[in-house]
Design a protein around this motif. Structure first.
Motif, PDB file in Angstrom:
ATOM      1  N   TRP A  94       0.818  -1.208   0.000  1.00  0.00           N
ATOM      2  CA  TRP A  94       0.000   0.000   0.000  1.00  0.00           C
ATOM      3  C   TRP A  94       0.853   1.260   0.000  1.00  0.00           C
ATOM      4  CZ3 TRP A  94       0.084  -3.674   3.879  1.00  0.00           C
ATOM      5  CH2 TRP A  94       0.807  -3.332   5.021  1.00  0.00           C
ATOM      6  N   GLN A  95       2.141   1.144   0.363  1.00  0.00           N
ATOM      7  CA  GLN A  95       3.033   2.291   0.330  1.00  0.00           C
ATOM      8  C   GLN A  95       3.485   2.621  -1.085  1.00  0.00           C
ATOM      9  OE1 GLN A  95       6.301   1.268   2.949  1.00  0.00           O
ATOM     10  NE2 GLN A  95       5.252   2.104   4.728  1.00  0.00           N
ATOM     11  N   GLY A  96       3.198   1.750  -2.031  1.00  0.00           N
ATOM     12  CA  GLY A  96       3.717   1.942  -3.375  1.00  0.00           C
ATOM     13  C   GLY A  96       5.107   1.336  -3.487  1.00  0.00           C
ATOM     14  N   GLY A  97       5.687   1.469  -4.657  1.00  0.00           N
ATOM     15  CA  GLY A  97       7.011   0.914  -4.876  1.00  0.00           C
ATOM     16  C   GLY A  97       6.962  -0.302  -5.770  1.00  0.00           C
ATOM     17  N   PHE A  98       6.921  -0.066  -7.072  1.00  0.00           N
ATOM     18  CA  PHE A  98       6.877  -1.148  -8.057  1.00  0.00           C
ATOM     19  C   PHE A  98       7.798  -0.788  -9.217  1.00  0.00           C
ATOM     20  CE2 PHE A  98       2.865  -1.199  -5.800  1.00  0.00           C
ATOM     21  CZ  PHE A  98       2.740  -2.541  -5.461  1.00  0.00           C
ATOM     22  N   SER A  99       8.492  -1.773  -9.721  1.00  0.00           N
ATOM     23  CA  SER A  99       9.455  -1.564 -10.791  1.00  0.00           C
ATOM     24  C   SER A  99       8.879  -2.013 -12.129  1.00  0.00           C
ATOM     25  CB  SER A  99      10.744  -2.348 -10.494  1.00  0.00           C
ATOM     26  OG  SER A  99      11.555  -2.420 -11.640  1.00  0.00           O
ATOM     27  N   PRO A 100       8.752  -1.105 -13.112  1.00  0.00           N
ATOM     28  CA  PRO A 100       8.283  -1.521 -14.440  1.00  0.00           C
ATOM     29  C   PRO A 100       9.189  -2.576 -15.076  1.00  0.00           C
ATOM     30  CG  PRO A 100       8.184   0.865 -14.215  1.00  0.00           C
ATOM     31  CD  PRO A 100       8.940   0.349 -13.028  1.00  0.00           C
ATOM     32  N   TRP A 101      10.508  -2.445 -14.830  1.00  0.00           N
ATOM     33  CA  TRP A 101      11.441  -3.426 -15.402  1.00  0.00           C
ATOM     34  C   TRP A 101      11.265  -4.793 -14.749  1.00  0.00           C
ATOM     35  CZ3 TRP A 101      13.210  -2.281 -19.851  1.00  0.00           C
ATOM     36  CH2 TRP A 101      13.481  -0.960 -20.198  1.00  0.00           C
TER      37      TRP A 101
END
Length: 270
Positions: A79-86
């Motif tokens: 829920w804090q966010g933090g995702f890598s498109p790669w």
């Protein structure tokens, strides 16, 4: 601030874009599976979507492992966010390749993936340029100490971070120690935690109960700041350049990694 309201649920535009892109992929996979007669495509769409989500999170964790190593359970605080498109791209590619090896047709699968990417990026186009809203001419009282003149903050030639919060908001409460510690530790940025719609007595009682300092807290009982920037929901963190203009807004609880990255961008852009 760019956000989407779905009943009581409020999603930042990047999160909504990701969810919409994921949904578009699943719908396209089901439709193409029916058209092509390849039910394996529909069967594999769920695992591919899950692989993409897991890969996106894992990629972010690996990129910021020093921060996560101190508190490994935060890996699950999505829920804090933090995702890598790669990370997502690598995981989806691997899962899609396995699906093709197991007999799924390549062309319908690629078409479904492309539908998801197109929807995701189309929504994100609205984020390319953040409206550079200036600090408002508001003077806000503080629970303890002198009032805070927001417009005058830009005169210090330092970037400003405004965090909009309330005591009834669980994500606000979780991120407050991080923001207060950031305000204490960094002298190259001004951090003000602006309470929304509550009395000085409520805020003082909460800070005292939690053992938090009130040095960087201001009171916005009329929620004028939220109206000025068009924020939807709490918490909201506004990153403002040394010229007093809005550079970025973050809706929802912010992680230490995202906060540090945004502060670095804000200070190096001076």
């Amino acid at each position: 601030m760019s956000a989407i309201e779905i009943g009581p649920l409020v999603l930042s535009l990047p999160r909504f874009a990701a969810v919409a892109g994921l949904g578009a992929f699943l719908v396209a996979a089901e439709a193409l599976a029916r058209l092509s007669g390849d039910r394996r495509l529909a069967a594999w769409s769920g695992p591919i979507a899950l692989a993409g989500a897991a890969g996106a999170r894992l990629g972010h964790v690996l990129q910021n492992w020093e921060s996560f190593a101190a508190d490994p359970l935060r890996v699950f605080a999505v829920w804090q966010g933090g995702f890598s498109p790669w990370g997502a791209a690598i995981a989806v590619t691997a899962a899609a390749a396995l699906a093709v090896i197991r007999g799924t047709r390549l062309v319908p699968l690629v078409a479904a993936l492309w539908a998801g990417v197109v929807v995701w990026q189309a929504i994100l186009l609205d984020l390319r340029d953040t409206e550079e809203i200036a600090l408002p001419p508001l003077v806000l009282p503080a629970p303890d100490g002198p009032p805070v003149d927001l417009a005058a903050l830009a005169e210090d030639d330092r970037p400003v971070v405004l965090n909009l919060w309330a005591t009834w908001c669980p994500p606000c409460r979780r991120e407050m120690p991080l923001l207060i510690e950031t305000a204490r530790r960094r002298d190259d940025v001004t951090v003000v935690l602006v309470n929304q719609g509550e009395s000085a007595a409520q805020v003082r009682a909460y800070l005292a109960a939690e053992g938090l300092a009130a040095d960087d807290v201001a009171l916005d009982q009329r929620e004028a700041l939220a109206a000025h920037y068009g924020t939807v929901g709490l918490p909201a963190t506004l990153f403002i350049g040394a010229d007093g203009l809005l550079r970025h807004s973050h809706l929802g609880e912010i992680s230490p990694e995202i906060l540090a990255r945004r502060l670095d961008r804000l200070t190096t852009a001076r």
